[in-house]
Design a protein around this motif. Structure first.
Motif, PDB file in Angstrom:
ATOM      1  N   THR A   1       0.876  -0.869  -0.347  1.00  0.00           N
ATOM      2  CA  THR A   1      -0.212   0.164  -0.109  1.00  0.00           C
ATOM      3  C   THR A   1       0.730   1.200   0.432  1.00  0.00           C
ATOM      4  N   GLU A   2       1.794   1.231  -0.258  1.00  0.00           N
ATOM      5  CA  GLU A   2       3.128   2.372   0.092  1.00  0.00           C
ATOM      6  C   GLU A   2       3.348   1.991  -1.221  1.00  0.00           C
ATOM      7  N   PHE A   3       3.510   2.293  -1.929  1.00  0.00           N
ATOM      8  CA  PHE A   3       3.995   2.287  -3.164  1.00  0.00           C
ATOM      9  C   PHE A   3       2.896   2.293  -4.740  1.00  0.00           C
ATOM     10  N   ASP A   4       3.463   2.835  -5.536  1.00  0.00           N
ATOM     11  CA  ASP A   4       2.449   3.278  -6.341  1.00  0.00           C
ATOM     12  C   ASP A   4       2.404   2.470  -7.433  1.00  0.00           C
ATOM     13  N   ASN A   5       0.931   2.159  -7.993  1.00  0.00           N
ATOM     14  CA  ASN A   5      -0.121   0.960  -9.055  1.00  0.00           C
ATOM     15  C   ASN A   5       1.276   0.468 -10.156  1.00  0.00           C
ATOM     16  N   SER A   6       2.163   1.214 -10.061  1.00  0.00           N
ATOM     17  CA  SER A   6       2.890   0.368 -11.038  1.00  0.00           C
ATOM     18  C   SER A   6       4.704  -0.195 -10.949  1.00  0.00           C
ATOM     19  N   LEU A   7       4.508  -0.165  -8.965  1.00  0.00           N
ATOM     20  CA  LEU A   7       5.553  -0.862  -9.064  1.00  0.00           C
ATOM     21  C   LEU A   7       4.923  -1.481  -8.009  1.00  0.00           C
ATOM     22  N   ILE A   8       3.708  -1.815  -7.907  1.00  0.00           N
ATOM     23  CA  ILE A   8       3.096  -3.533  -7.371  1.00  0.00           C
ATOM     24  C   ILE A   8       2.288  -3.653  -8.314  1.00  0.00           C
ATOM     25  N   GLU A   9       2.945  -4.040  -9.921  1.00  0.00           N
ATOM     26  CA  GLU A   9       2.090  -4.854 -10.552  1.00  0.00           C
ATOM     27  C   GLU A   9       2.793  -6.015 -10.352  1.00  0.00           C
ATOM     28  N   ASN A  10       1.725  -7.069 -10.717  1.00  0.00           N
ATOM     29  CA  ASN A  10       3.120  -8.711 -11.602  1.00  0.00           C
ATOM     30  C   ASN A  10       4.030  -8.543 -11.918  1.00  0.00           C
ATOM     31  N   ARG A  11       5.317  -8.848 -12.052  1.00  0.00           N
ATOM     32  CA  ARG A  11       5.977  -8.435 -12.435  1.00  0.00           C
ATOM     33  C   ARG A  11       7.675  -9.497 -12.333  1.00  0.00           C
ATOM     34  N   ALA A  12       8.185 -10.243 -12.769  1.00  0.00           N
ATOM     35  CA  ALA A  12       8.810 -11.366 -13.101  1.00  0.00           C
ATOM     36  C   ALA A  12      10.266 -10.849 -13.012  1.00  0.00           C
ATOM     37  N   THR A  13      10.698 -11.048 -12.193  1.00  0.00           N
ATOM     38  CA  THR A  13      12.330  -9.966 -12.027  1.00  0.00           C
ATOM     39  C   THR A  13      13.705 -10.705 -11.545  1.00  0.00           C
ATOM     40  N   PHE A  14      15.062 -10.212 -11.921  1.00  0.00           N
ATOM     41  CA  PHE A  14      16.620 -10.806 -11.901  1.00  0.00           C
ATOM     42  C   PHE A  14      16.728  -9.721 -10.584  1.00  0.00           C
ATOM     43  N   VAL A  15      17.634 -10.663  -9.911  1.00  0.00           N
ATOM     44  CA  VAL A  15      18.213  -9.422  -8.737  1.00  0.00           C
ATOM     45  C   VAL A  15      19.334 -10.247  -9.136  1.00  0.00           C
ATOM     46  N   THR A  16      20.939  -9.555  -9.040  1.00  0.00           N
ATOM     47  CA  THR A  16      22.462  -9.874  -9.758  1.00  0.00           C
ATOM     48  C   THR A  16      23.049  -9.080  -8.366  1.00  0.00           C
ATOM     49  N   LEU A  17      23.767  -9.880  -7.998  1.00  0.00           N
ATOM     50  CA  LEU A  17      24.635  -8.929  -7.398  1.00  0.00           C
ATOM     51  C   LEU A  17      26.988  -9.349  -7.591  1.00  0.00           C
ATOM     52  N   HIS A  18      27.208  -7.593  -7.884  1.00  0.00           N
ATOM     53  CA  HIS A  18      28.420  -8.515  -7.892  1.00  0.00           C
ATOM     54  C   HIS A  18      29.706  -7.345  -7.003  1.00  0.00           C
ATOM     55  N   LYS A  19      30.313  -7.934  -6.942  1.00  0.00           N
ATOM     56  CA  LYS A  19      31.243  -7.265  -5.938  1.00  0.00           C
ATOM     57  C   LYS A  19      32.567  -7.024  -6.887  1.00  0.00           C
ATOM     58  N   GLU A  20      33.078  -5.927  -6.018  1.00  0.00           N
ATOM     59  CA  GLU A  20      34.568  -5.307  -6.307  1.00  0.00           C
ATOM     60  C   GLU A  20      35.508  -5.788  -5.632  1.00  0.00           C
ATOM     61  N   HIS A  21      36.103  -6.515  -6.519  1.00  0.00           N
ATOM     62  CA  HIS A  21      37.463  -7.463  -5.841  1.00  0.00           C
ATOM     63  C   HIS A  21      38.462  -7.035  -6.479  1.00  0.00           C
ATOM     64  N   ALA A  22      39.524  -6.309  -6.095  1.00  0.00           N
ATOM     65  CA  ALA A  22      41.147  -6.198  -7.210  1.00  0.00           C
ATOM     66  C   ALA A  22      40.389  -4.877  -8.345  1.00  0.00           C
ATOM     67  N   ASN A  23      40.244  -4.449  -8.071  1.00  0.00           N
ATOM     68  CA  ASN A  23      39.567  -3.897  -9.690  1.00  0.00           C
ATOM     69  C   ASN A  23      38.684  -4.163 -10.369  1.00  0.00           C
ATOM     70  N   ASN A  24      38.383  -5.090  -9.578  1.00  0.00           N
ATOM     71  CA  ASN A  24      37.555  -6.884 -10.971  1.00  0.00           C
ATOM     72  C   ASN A  24      35.844  -7.191 -10.427  1.00  0.00           C
ATOM     73  N   LYS A  25      34.961  -6.688 -11.082  1.00  0.00           N
ATOM     74  CA  LYS A  25      33.675  -7.169 -10.569  1.00  0.00           C
ATOM     75  C   LYS A  25      33.127  -9.026 -10.679  1.00  0.00           C
ATOM     76  N   GLU A  26      33.188  -9.629  -9.768  1.00  0.00           N
ATOM     77  CA  GLU A  26      33.288 -10.684  -9.694  1.00  0.00           C
ATOM     78  C   GLU A  26      31.511 -11.183  -9.137  1.00  0.00           C
ATOM     79  N   LEU A  27      31.185 -11.904 -10.032  1.00  0.00           N
ATOM     80  CA  LEU A  27      29.446 -11.921  -9.524  1.00  0.00           C
ATOM     81  C   LEU A  27      29.318 -12.704  -8.018  1.00  0.00           C
TER      82      LEU A  27
END
Length: 209
Positions: free
Chosen positions: A43-69
């Protein structure tokens, strides 16, 4: 809630993107502190943010100037409100990806968080491996490959590491547990597109979004 379909041209404002990224970060922090995903009040969000959607969340970590999954978990089919899907997939990426140990508090500050919102998968029609390769659109298509009990997907962002159609397909086959040169007339391929955005965990916390 009535299910709606993501239009390929649909855009999310910078404020909406920041809200979704904050949800992902807060869910990761809640996972570290409480061992579960952030609970969302839709109830705290706009309608477009509470419609049914499929998502992926990807995390990368900085390590020695490189991005690691550091984790990537998502949903291929829209089945719940966008804000809830982001919260749950962020937590799962940090704590349930079987390729990595559970995220620690010390890692949060060096994380980059990326959200991909998927269009509904479309079944592709092809007559051969070559025909399929000709239809695949680099830097646009995410693919879902399935054959019997074998199944795998690559987000469009994977094109950054695998820029050629043949290389992309070979690695997708291997991700599905099949030989890189495998082919069968029973292979099914679906494609989808994504709306993607991301930011560093520390940046989002500093902005106090």
């Amino acid at each position: 809630m009535e299910r709606t379909v993501l239009n390929k041209q649909q855009k999310y404002s910078q404020d909406q993107q920041d809200q979704l990224l904050k949800i992902a970060c807060d869910s990761l922090q809640n996972g570290v502190k409480n061992g579960k995903a952030l609970r969302i009040d839709t109830t705290e969000f706009d309608n477009s943010l509470i419609e049914n959607r499929a998502t992926f969340v990807t995390l990368h970590k900085e390590h020695a100037n490189n991005k690691e999954l550091r984790g990537c978990i998502g949903s291929l089919i829209a089945h719940q409100p966008l804000v809830i899907d982001v919260a749950e997939n962020a937590y799962s990426a940090g704590f349930r990806d079987p390729r990595f140990p559970a995220l620690t508090n010390d890692e949060l500050e060096v994380l980059e968080v990326h959200i991909s919102i998927l269009t509904p998968p479309e079944l592709m029609s092809f007559t051969s491996r070559d025909d399929l390769l000709e239809q695949i659109r680099p830097n646009v298509d995410g693919l879902i490959l399935s054959d019997g009990f074998s199944r795998g997907t690559f987000l469009p962002s994977v094109w950054e590491q695998l820029p050629g159609q043949e290389e992309f397909l070979q690695n997708l086959l291997m991700k599905a547990g099949l030989p890189h040169d495998y082919w069968s007339n029973s292979i099914k391929m679906e494609r989808y597109e994504t709306i993607c955005f991301g930011n560093g965990y520390s940046n989002l916390k500093e902005q106090n979004i």
